[in-house]
Design an enzyme around this catalytic site. Structure first.
Site, mmCIF file in Angstrom:
data_model
loop_
_atom_site.group_PDB
_atom_site.id
_atom_site.type_symbol
_atom_site.label_atom_id
_atom_site.label_comp_id
_atom_site.label_asym_id
_atom_site.label_seq_id
_atom_site.Cartn_x
_atom_site.Cartn_y
_atom_site.Cartn_z
ATOM 1 N N HIS A 143 -3.460 3.057 1.977
ATOM 2 C CA HIS A 143 -2.847 1.776 1.639
ATOM 3 C C HIS A 143 -3.795 0.616 1.936
ATOM 4 O O HIS A 143 -4.508 0.610 2.940
ATOM 5 C CB HIS A 143 -1.554 1.589 2.442
ATOM 6 C CG HIS A 143 -0.820 0.338 2.112
ATOM 7 N ND1 HIS A 143 -0.154 0.160 0.923
ATOM 8 C CD2 HIS A 143 -0.652 -0.826 2.804
ATOM 9 C CE1 HIS A 143 0.401 -1.029 0.902
ATOM 10 N NE2 HIS A 143 0.106 -1.663 2.019
ATOM 11 N N SER B 206 -0.133 -5.019 -1.764
ATOM 12 C CA SER B 206 0.902 -4.707 -0.780
ATOM 13 C C SER B 206 2.039 -5.732 -0.881
ATOM 14 O O SER B 206 2.686 -5.824 -1.916
ATOM 15 C CB SER B 206 0.288 -4.653 0.619
ATOM 16 O OG SER B 206 1.207 -4.121 1.554
ATOM 17 N N ASP C 191 -1.321 6.894 0.428
ATOM 18 C CA ASP C 191 -0.457 5.775 0.791
ATOM 19 C C ASP C 191 0.996 6.235 0.825
ATOM 20 O O ASP C 191 1.469 6.901 -0.106
ATOM 21 C CB ASP C 191 -0.641 4.655 -0.239
ATOM 22 C CG ASP C 191 0.117 3.387 0.099
ATOM 23 O OD1 ASP C 191 0.782 3.325 1.143
ATOM 24 O OD2 ASP C 191 0.023 2.440 -0.704
#
Length: 330
Positions: free
Chosen positions: A301, A169, A270
């Site tokens: 995600h 991320s 995601d």
């Protein structure tokens, strides 16, 4: 006589990041020690296969890391182990190497690859907006370059010619910017052999279809993503800033990016999926088979951080293991 004083308005919450960080109307930042999500049973994953310790890489900014290595130094052939640098996620606003979920994931990487793993903290927004996190990550790699030659705890196990930079991320975004800065040769005599980007945080003002399709029940929603960007982007910047949009008109070109080999991992559910896939495809157009893209079906995600002891993360760890082994064979 009655008082004519006007009561002072109390500060109120204007931004809330999973209850872990709150920005108040008077500019005060309140951070909680509570974790935003559970890790699940067996999160400690401490079975004696890995030893770890904490260290400081920037005393002036109170920035540290956690270092992991298998208790049996060296691989099955007795050679030194690859080094996997890891930067955690959290929207550039929350997270720490000491959080149990990040700790559990790094333990698993160290044990099952096996590898020497270094999990670095960095300054967080909104107190420190971008590019603070990228600057800290660059300092972390320079610190590692020196430590690989001078720290006996690392030097006995770590192969300085097989260093891989990874992150999830926000950490994946950091890994991209480190690739822009260092490539494969920028840490000489240490060699960065490749980069591993897990669901990297890439955005733009124009939403992708995967963003538009993201339900309100998703772990990362458009509303949550917008909140993070309001907190971490430089003042006055929008989501087309090159720090967050690698395809922006003023972003460095990907065509000549010297990354060695790269693994990009996306998740089917995601909101960042389309941007992750486009990033990998653009790099692959320039670098061919050196760039590998994997899209995990049915996952959301940050699934690596959210469920580090799960079967799907076990599958991901084995993919990373093969990626590192293939590089060594080449």
């Amino acid at each position: 006589m009655a008082s004519s004083a006007v009561p002072t308005a109390q500060p109120y919450v204007v931004e809330d990041c999973r209850g872990v960080l709150q920005l108040l109307s008077d500019g005060t930042v309140v951070r909680s020690g509570a974790l935003p999500f559970p890790v699940g049973n067996g999160a400690d994953h401490e079975d004696g296969r890995v030893e770890w310790k904490d260290a400081v890489y920037d005393a002036g900014r109170c920035l540290g890391l956690r270092m992991y290595k298998p208790t049996r130094n060296g691989g099955e052939d007795g050679k030194k182990l690859p080094v996997l640098v890891y930067f955690h996620g959290g929207g550039f606003c929350i997270g720490s190497f000491a959080w149990p979920n990040f700790h559990a994931g790094c333990l698993r990487l160290a044990a099952e690859i096996p590898a020497v793993v270094l999990s670095f903290d960095y300054r967080l927004a909104p107190e420190h907006r971008l590019p603070a996190a990228h600057e800290d990550a660059g300092a972390a790699l320079l610190w590692l370059r020196d430590q690989l030659a001078s720290d006996p705890w690392l030097a006995g196990a770590a192969d300085p010619h097989r260093v891989f930079v990874s992150g999830e991320s926000a950490g994946g975004n950091i890994a991209h910017h480190l690739a822009l800065r260092f490539g494969t040769a920028g840490l000489d005599p240490v060699r960065i052999a490749g980069y591993i980007l897990l669901m990297p945080a890439f955005l733009s003002e124009q939403p992708t279809q995967s963003e538009l399709d993201t339900p309100a029940t998703a772990f990362l929603t458009r509303e949550a993503s917008d909140r993070y960007t309001r907190l971490f982007l430089p003042a006055g910047a929008n989501k087309d800033h090159p720090l967050v949009n690698p395809f922006a008109s003023d972003a460095p070109s990907l065509d000549k990016l010297d990354v060695g080999r790269m693994l990009v991992v996306a998740a089917e559910g995601d909101m960042l999926r389309d941007k992750n896939v486009e990033y990998a495809e653009r790099l692959r157009a320039a670098r061919g088979d050196e760039v590998e893209l994997l899209v995990f079906a049915g996952e959301e995600h940050a699934f690596f951080a959210l469920k580090p002891t799960s079967e799907v993360v076990g599958e991901l760890v084995q993919i990373i293991r093969r990626f590192l082994a293939t590089e060594a064979a080449n």
